[in-house]
Design an enzyme around this catalytic site. Structure first.
Site, PDB file in Angstrom:
ATOM      1  N   HIS A  84      57.056  44.951  31.570  1.00  0.00           N
ATOM      2  CA  HIS A  84      56.648  45.960  32.556  1.00  0.00           C
ATOM      3  C   HIS A  84      57.840  46.490  33.347  1.00  0.00           C
ATOM      4  CE1 HIS A  84      52.102  44.731  32.891  1.00  0.00           C
ATOM      5  NE2 HIS A  84      52.371  45.410  31.797  1.00  0.00           N
ATOM      6  N   TYR A  94      48.357  49.603  38.751  1.00  0.00           N
ATOM      7  CA  TYR A  94      47.392  48.530  38.451  1.00  0.00           C
ATOM      8  C   TYR A  94      45.959  48.946  38.784  1.00  0.00           C
ATOM      9  CZ  TYR A  94      50.822  45.140  37.019  1.00  0.00           C
ATOM     10  OH  TYR A  94      51.792  44.484  36.311  1.00  0.00           O
ATOM     11  N   GLU A 136      56.880  41.113  39.220  1.00  0.00           N
ATOM     12  CA  GLU A 136      57.673  42.319  38.949  1.00  0.00           C
ATOM     13  C   GLU A 136      58.508  42.724  40.164  1.00  0.00           C
ATOM     14  OE1 GLU A 136      54.556  44.856  37.229  1.00  0.00           O
ATOM     15  OE2 GLU A 136      54.252  43.256  35.755  1.00  0.00           O
ATOM     16  N   GLN A 205      62.195  50.174  23.122  1.00  0.00           N
ATOM     17  CA  GLN A 205      63.182  49.130  23.401  1.00  0.00           C
ATOM     18  C   GLN A 205      64.172  48.998  22.257  1.00  0.00           C
ATOM     19  OE1 GLN A 205      61.110  45.481  24.633  1.00  0.00           O
ATOM     20  NE2 GLN A 205      61.819  45.965  26.707  1.00  0.00           N
TER      21      GLN A 205
END
Ligand code: HEM
Length: 253
Positions: A84, A94, A136, A205
């Site tokens: 995240h 969220y 996070e 990524q």
């Protein structure tokens, strides 16, 4: 959560798991229809789409099963929060995920949204969201506290592209010419590109080699049978030296 709510949540996990595909596809479609801005962070490549909402829903179910003992999920929390943070997920998002997930649970279980059962699931979701948001927050803080560190997306310019016949190595340097986090081992980084002819961005990524002289290098290989949302293919076909991409910071433990 009170014991009754815990029981309600746990008793519905098996049904939700059995209907995993329905839960996932309903959840994902509903969320992206209602919140099209999220198309910039979820993977739209049809080869991959479904994987991450499935993972998300599976993680919520696994959490619910272990609701009395959330510490068993510590490893998963570490993994998810790292992912995240590499995508700059923010606390306010969220609420969006939660709302869509709860509506999907209500739909799949065929129970009214305004019911004790959905209220219990809401408590469970909020509990998990809270754990992730805090994990996070700590990671974003750790990233900004490092020399050359940053949280979220930062502009980088492509300074070199070398072709070895099988793949291309992209070299990038920070557009603001300021320091970047030094890495001494290969590290995951997220790279965000613009989708040609669309008002959309997509992240992917890559593994960045150890940094040298304030630059990162990552290998890009063509992907076969992927859609126009394949980030490697977009980089290979549309990006040149001097173009800008966005990078999130390597997360060194
Ligand atoms: C309690 C809530 C959440 C749970 C349990 C959860 C769980 C997960 C899991 C298990 C993954 C897969 C990690 C992997 O790659 O192995 C994931 C990835 C991801 N999550 Fe979450 N997530 C939650 C909330 C959110 C929120 C609020 C957002 C932002 C809208 C979000 C966006 C993403 C994205 C974009 C990915 C990456 C998908 C990809 O691989 O492209 N998640 N999440």
């Amino acid at each position: 959560m009170n014991p009754q709510h815990i029981e309600l949540v746990k008793s519905t996990v098996p049904v939700l798991r059995e209907n995993g595909v329905a839960l996932t596809s309903y959840f994902y479609q509903r969320m992206l229809n209602n919140n099209p801005e999220l198309k910039n962070i979820f993977n739209l490549d049809s080869q991959n789409s479904g994987r991450q909402p499935r993972a998300l829903a599976a993680a919520v179910l696994a959490y619910a099963e272990n609701i009395e003992n959330p510490s068993v999920l510590a490893k998963a929390i570490e993994h998810i929060s790292t992912k995240h943070v590499s995508l700059n997920i923010q606390p306010e998002q969220y609420a969006i995920v939660g709302d869509n997930l709860l509506h999907s649970i209500s739909e799949v279980l065929n129970v009214p949204f305004e019911s004790d059962l959905i209220a219990a699931w809401k408590e469970a979701y909020l509990q998990l969201a809270d754990i992730l948001i805090n994990a996070e927050k700590q990671k974003y803080h750790h990233l900004t506290a490092q020399t050359g560190g940053w949280a979220g997306w930062r502009g980088f310019e492509i300074s070199a592209i070398s072709d070895n016949g099988i793949s291309k190595i992209f070299t990038v340097k920070a557009s603001d010419a300021q320091a970047i986090i030094t890495t001494s081992t290969p590290q995951k980084i997220s790279v965000k590109v613009k989708i040609p002819q669309q008002e959309l961005e997509q992240p992917h990524q890559f593994i960045a080699l150890p940094s040298t002289d304030g630059e990162y290098q990552f290998e890009v290989k063509a992907e076969e049978n992927h859609t126009e949302y394949s980030v490697p293919n977009i980089l290979l076909q549309h990006y040149q030296i001097g173009d800008q991409v966005l990078l999130s910071a390597p997360q060194i433990k």
